[in-house]
Design an enzyme around this catalytic site. Sequence first.
Site, PDB file in Angstrom:
ATOM      1  N   CYS A 259     -23.583   5.024   0.935  1.00 32.77           N
ATOM      2  CA  CYS A 259     -22.524   5.950   1.342  1.00 32.77           C
ATOM      3  C   CYS A 259     -23.116   7.167   2.062  1.00 32.77           C
ATOM      4  CB  CYS A 259     -21.719   6.408   0.130  1.00 32.77           C
ATOM      5  SG  CYS A 259     -20.399   7.565   0.568  1.00 32.77           S
TER       6      CYS A 259
ATOM      7  N   ASP B  35       0.812  -1.211   0.000  1.00 38.44           N
ATOM      8  CA  ASP B  35       0.000   0.000   0.000  1.00 38.44           C
ATOM      9  C   ASP B  35       0.850   1.268   0.000  1.00 38.44           C
ATOM     10  OD1 ASP B  35      -2.455   1.356   0.029  1.00 38.44           O
ATOM     11  OD2 ASP B  35      -2.498   1.471   2.213  1.00 38.44           O
TER      12      ASP B  35
END
Length: 384
Positions: free
Chosen positions: A200, A134
């Site tokens: 969301c 990452d």
Amino acid sequence: MAVSLLAFKAQAVEAGFNLAGVSLARPAPHLLAYQRWVAAGMHGEMAYLARPDRLARRQDLNQILPGVQSLAIVALDYHTGPAPAEAADPARGRIAAYAWGQDYHAVMAPRLEALAEWVRAASRAPARHRVYVDTGAILERGHAQQAGLGFIGKNTLLIHPRRGSWFFLGEILTTADFDEYDAPSPPTLCGTCARCLAACPTAAFPAPYVLDARRCISYLTIEHKGWIPLELRPALGNWVFGCDVCQAVCPWQRFAVHSLEPAFSLPDPERAAPPLAGLLRLDPAGFQARFGGSPLARLGRDRLVRNACVAAGNCPPDSPERPALQAALEACLTDASPLVRAHAAWALTRLGAPAALAGRLPAEADPHVHAELVRLLAEVSRSN
């Protein structure tokens, strides 16, 4: 000598990873979409994503490792079960599931280095490598899709059709060749489902497969270093580090595999949902003692307390913890951090307790916080 793909996958499992795949070191198929995303400014304050040198690396992996031939992707499950019941308490802060345990970078990086050394030895050639967890300038989800590890969901996450999306990714760029390469996964298997988009809280998806980071709760609570936009604060609920909403509602998560990795276990429900009053009273030493070695460590004390202020301001009127939160927020009005003071003032007005703001106003030296106190007091006055 070409490295055996089957042997590599077996070695990846031996190293503790749950999935592995290998693709040729080519640009990710979503490169143009990424460039459009950056051009639209949807990366927010994450300026490193738009740096010319980083863009060049994503276009050509040879910019990272000259002579790179293969890109090996591994996945490590972190799902340890649903959020504890405490997470539903609005007087507690919610922490995204990936951060309940130890820092995954520290867990995965040494294993990746050892696996890369195995590849070098198996190639019987002076193969060179780079490993990332990452952190590299590569479009890891796109490369993982090319390596057969899953498809890209409408929430922009990588989803494995038999494991869901509760897993971390790591990469090995190597100059070694493999005897064969994995077939890509389908580009998507979402069909007409749009649960993630509808769920969301901040409407961060302007379109399927497009995330506007500037509205994303994970971005706002982790990457964003300044004041959280006023219009988005109520939608953050009690999230103080990250957000799991768009993953949790995904139907593919019914196939999620429980992680056997001890480093990601949940030793205490407070690692997932710590009381907000305690977070508001954290000093730097207390923050380090409590969250050092976890993904929250990179956030820093001030931003975590900022987030806790917003979450406290969203605590409903019927919560018995409101008096304790009010007292902790009033103490935050004299915090050393202007970021904390400003968000504490906003939260106190949300709790219907703005009286302390007037007392703080003459002593507030930061011009931005002073202006915020004036604005909030005027807003309260108008509403009365």
